[in-house]
Each structure stands twice: as C-alpha cells, then as structure tokens.
Design a protein around this motif. Structure first.
Motif, short mmCIF file in Angstrom:
data_model
loop_
_atom_site.label_atom_id
_atom_site.label_comp_id
_atom_site.label_asym_id
_atom_site.label_seq_id
_atom_site.Cartn_x
_atom_site.Cartn_y
_atom_site.Cartn_z
N ALA A 71 41.59 -57.66 18.61
CA ALA A 71 41.71 -59.01 19.82
C ALA A 71 42.79 -58.64 20.63
O ALA A 71 43.89 -58.03 20.12
CB ALA A 71 42.17 -60.30 18.83
N ASN B 98 45.04 -60.69 23.39
CA ASN B 98 45.40 -61.94 24.11
C ASN B 98 46.83 -62.03 24.21
O ASN B 98 47.66 -61.53 23.20
CB ASN B 98 44.95 -63.10 22.94
CG ASN B 98 44.61 -64.25 23.79
OD1 ASN B 98 45.38 -64.79 24.17
ND2 ASN B 98 43.26 -64.90 23.81
N ALA C 115 49.87 -65.26 21.25
CA ALA C 115 50.26 -64.84 20.05
C ALA C 115 49.60 -65.80 18.89
O ALA C 115 49.36 -65.37 17.73
CB ALA C 115 51.85 -64.46 19.59
N GLU C 116 49.65 -67.07 19.31
CA GLU C 116 49.08 -68.14 18.44
C GLU C 116 47.49 -68.49 18.48
O GLU C 116 47.10 -69.31 17.87
CB GLU C 116 49.66 -69.48 18.70
CG GLU C 116 51.27 -69.41 18.60
CD GLU C 116 51.94 -69.13 16.96
OE1 GLU C 116 51.24 -69.45 16.15
OE2 GLU C 116 52.74 -68.29 16.84
N PHE D 246 43.27 -64.23 16.26
CA PHE D 246 44.22 -63.31 15.51
C PHE D 246 43.84 -63.55 14.22
O PHE D 246 44.20 -62.76 13.36
CB PHE D 246 45.82 -63.41 16.05
CG PHE D 246 45.93 -62.87 17.48
CD1 PHE D 246 45.86 -61.34 17.85
CD2 PHE D 246 46.29 -63.52 18.42
CE1 PHE D 246 45.89 -60.70 18.82
CE2 PHE D 246 46.59 -63.08 19.38
CZ PHE D 246 46.47 -61.54 19.76
N ASP D 247 43.81 -64.76 13.77
CA ASP D 247 43.45 -64.98 12.22
C ASP D 247 42.39 -64.31 11.72
O ASP D 247 42.15 -64.15 10.42
CB ASP D 247 43.22 -66.48 12.02
CG ASP D 247 44.48 -67.33 12.50
OD1 ASP D 247 45.54 -66.81 12.30
OD2 ASP D 247 44.14 -68.45 12.88
N ALA E 204 41.12 -61.29 13.25
CA ALA E 204 41.25 -59.97 13.80
C ALA E 204 41.66 -59.00 12.63
O ALA E 204 42.59 -59.15 12.02
CB ALA E 204 41.91 -59.67 14.94
N TYR F 207 42.48 -56.04 13.79
CA TYR F 207 43.73 -55.63 14.57
C TYR F 207 44.16 -56.35 15.87
O TYR F 207 43.06 -56.75 16.54
CB TYR F 207 43.34 -54.08 15.24
CG TYR F 207 43.18 -53.17 14.27
CD1 TYR F 207 44.28 -52.44 13.47
CD2 TYR F 207 42.01 -52.66 13.74
CE1 TYR F 207 44.08 -51.54 12.40
CE2 TYR F 207 41.88 -51.90 12.72
CZ TYR F 207 42.65 -51.31 12.12
OH TYR F 207 42.39 -50.32 11.11
N GLY F 208 45.45 -56.78 16.15
CA GLY F 208 45.72 -57.67 17.38
C GLY F 208 46.77 -56.93 18.16
O GLY F 208 47.70 -56.34 17.88
N VAL G 117 49.01 -58.32 21.10
CA VAL G 117 49.66 -59.64 22.03
C VAL G 117 50.00 -58.97 23.40
O VAL G 117 50.99 -58.22 23.59
CB VAL G 117 50.81 -59.98 21.44
CG1 VAL G 117 51.16 -61.33 21.98
CG2 VAL G 117 50.26 -60.73 20.05
#
Length: 320
Positions: free
Chosen positions: A283, A285, A288-289, A293-294, A296, A298-299, A301
């Motif tokens: 993800a 994006n 950050a909230e 991301f819950d 993913a 790998y994320g 920000v």
C-alpha cells in the motif's frame, strides 16, 4: 482413480491460464478429463495433455460462437453423462459461473463458487473459500449429487504433468433452448498489451489519491515495467478517470494476484472484497491511518507521485 471433468477456457486453441490451474487442482482429487468446445481443439489438446489431462473431449459447432451459454451448457452436460465424474471444475469467470450454475441445476447437484483451493476428502472434494469480503476462510463440500465447483484465477500454481491426453470427439445434441439467444454482433476490445486483470500475477491499482485521469499514466508506467495489469478503485472509476472494466472491488472484478500494489487507495470495505486474497499487498498512501494499511503486508506512507516513480525507477534499474 475417479475422473474429474474440467471445462476449458481457450481462445482458438490457446488455453488460458485459469484452466491450467484447474488441471493442477483436479489432479489432487482425481484424473482430469478436459472438455474443449469450438475450434482449435488440436492445439488445446497438446497443452492440456502436458498439464495432466488424461483424456480430452472435443466438439466443434457454429452454435458456440453464434449463441450464448446454452450450447456450451448442453455440451458440458453431455460430457458429464459420458464420464460420470467425481466433480466438475469450471473457471470462475462471469460466463463460467453461469454455465456451472445451470449445469448444477440440470443434474440436481450442489454448487460451490469462487473456491481458492481444493483437496480430497473422505466424502468428496473439499473446497476452500474466502467469504464475507474475505474476512473469513471456510471449507465446504457438496452433499448432494456431483460437486460443481468454480475456482478463482491465481488460486494455484500451474504444474505441468505430461500424460497421453487421448482425444475423443464428444457427441452433443443441442437442446431447443440452445438457439434462443443469438449473438448479433461483437466489438473487439482494444488491446493494451497488458495481462487480463482477473488473471494477472501482478496488479497495480490506483484510487482517489491519483487525482485525475491524466495522472493514471504513472500507474500504467509502473504496471508496464512489472508486466502487470492495471486496476482502479470504485472512486476512480466513478470519477471517470479509468474504465469500469478495470474496477477492483465488490461491484467490480475480484483479483487474487501474487502481488497487489495499491496506490492512493484508502481501503474501503467494498474494495477490500475484491483484492483481499492477494498473496502480497503493498500500500502506498500519504494517510498513515488509511484502512488499507491494516491489510497490507508492506506499507509506504508517502506521496504516490514521489513514491511510484521512484519504485518504477528501481524496477528499471533491477532489469538493466
């Protein structure tokens, strides 16, 4: 060992990847018998034999191209009666699910749709499904008649297993309903050179954060470097930034690639329903909230207009 009927999705003899996945899964529960309808049977038979089909049933008729699904249904029913299989496997495309549902009704059997795995059971094949927007994983089996099961693309790795692949011509008598709905014209879809969205091993998708149709070029560039398909969220599609045929989600297409890259997608429930079974999710994006991301693995920000071009550059350098 019991035989398992596999409906073949092909284009003029070129067998599509979801069918090869079905053959892999079919070998877990029996001996695959493939059903090839329309032209190109000889080319298809060779590919099917290379992937484990012990027998290939073929039938060619103009009705398959001139009318909708009923001629194919009649042929699959004829194959079912000729083989008496332990199960019938069909790709989980829109057409495949319609054929499967109609077949189950005709033969008085239960149906399981959108399976993601299959295994042998003491009382028949057991199918694994992702349900309730992929929030739960269930195991199901049909308790009446011969199981008719549709399987999502990218649910299994293609595993070659060469066999003799005996070819037999199937005898088909079309029903009165076969010619009820005639195809009066076709408009070819323009080729992008990218893989089909529902079959792609990698998908790069853009959402509201892309900000406009003109900015989808950076999504397409990354996809092309990765050999990926391009997807879009409902918000992007509703805004007219990308075609509805590329929408991923509950009201769009369901994908299950090895890698799913979501850029500028917040992760609404309806979008998650269409991609949650992806093997690896990345993800991107700046929020950050964001719910994505819950989900993913790998994320990142950050601003997608900075991150995506950098990622594209890294992919290019890695290929150099």
């Amino acid at each position: 060992m019991a035989e398992v009927l596999v409906y073949v999705d092909h284009v003029d003899g070129a067998v599509r990847k979801p069918t090869l996945e079905l053959l892999t899964l079919a070998r877990r529960i029996g001996e695959p018998v493939a059903v090839v309808l329309g032209g190109g049977a000889a080319d298809a038979a060779a590919t099917l034999a290379d992937h484990g089909a012990v027998k290939v049933l073929t039938h060619d008729a103009s009705e398959y191209a001139e009318y909708l699904v009923v001629p194919k249904l009649d042929a699959l029913e004829a194959a079912y009666e000729a083989v008496s299989p332990a199960a019938v496997l069909v790709p989980s495309s829109a057409e495949g699910k319609e054929i499967a549902a109609r077949l189950a009704l005709r033969i008085g059997s239960g149906i399981i749709t959108d399976a993601v795995d299959l295994e042998a059971g003491d009382e028949g094949p057991v199918a694994t499904q992702s349900v309730f927007a992929a929030s739960f994983t269930t195991k199901s089996r049909v308790i009446k008649g011969t199981p008719v099961i549709t399987v999502k693309p990218n649910s299994a790795a293609v595993e070659p297993a060469p066999t003799a692949g005996t070819v037999e011509v199937l005898k088909v008598n079309f029903s009165d309903e076969a010619t009820g709905t005639k195809v009066t014209g076709r408009t070819p879809r323009g080729s992008t050179g990218r893989p089909e969205l529902t079959e792609a091993a990698i998908v790069v998708a853009g959402g509201r954060g892309v900000g406009g149709a003109e900015h989808f070029a950076i999504i397409e560039t990354l996809a092309d470097e990765l050999g990926a398909a391009v997807g879009a969220s409902r918000a992007a599609v509703d805004a007219g930034w990308y075609s509805h045929t590329h929408q991923v989600g509950q009201t769009g297409k369901t994908v299950s690639p090895q890698l799913y890259i979501a850029a500028g997608i917040s992760g609404a429930v309806q979008h998650r329903a269409g991609m949650q079974t992806s093997k690896t999710i990345v993800a991107i994006n700046k929020d950050a909230e964001a719910p994505i991301f819950d989900l993913a693995d790998y994320g990142v920000v950050g601003d997608l207009f900075e991150v995506v071009p950098q990622l594209t550059g890294e992919v290019k350098d890695g290929k150099a």
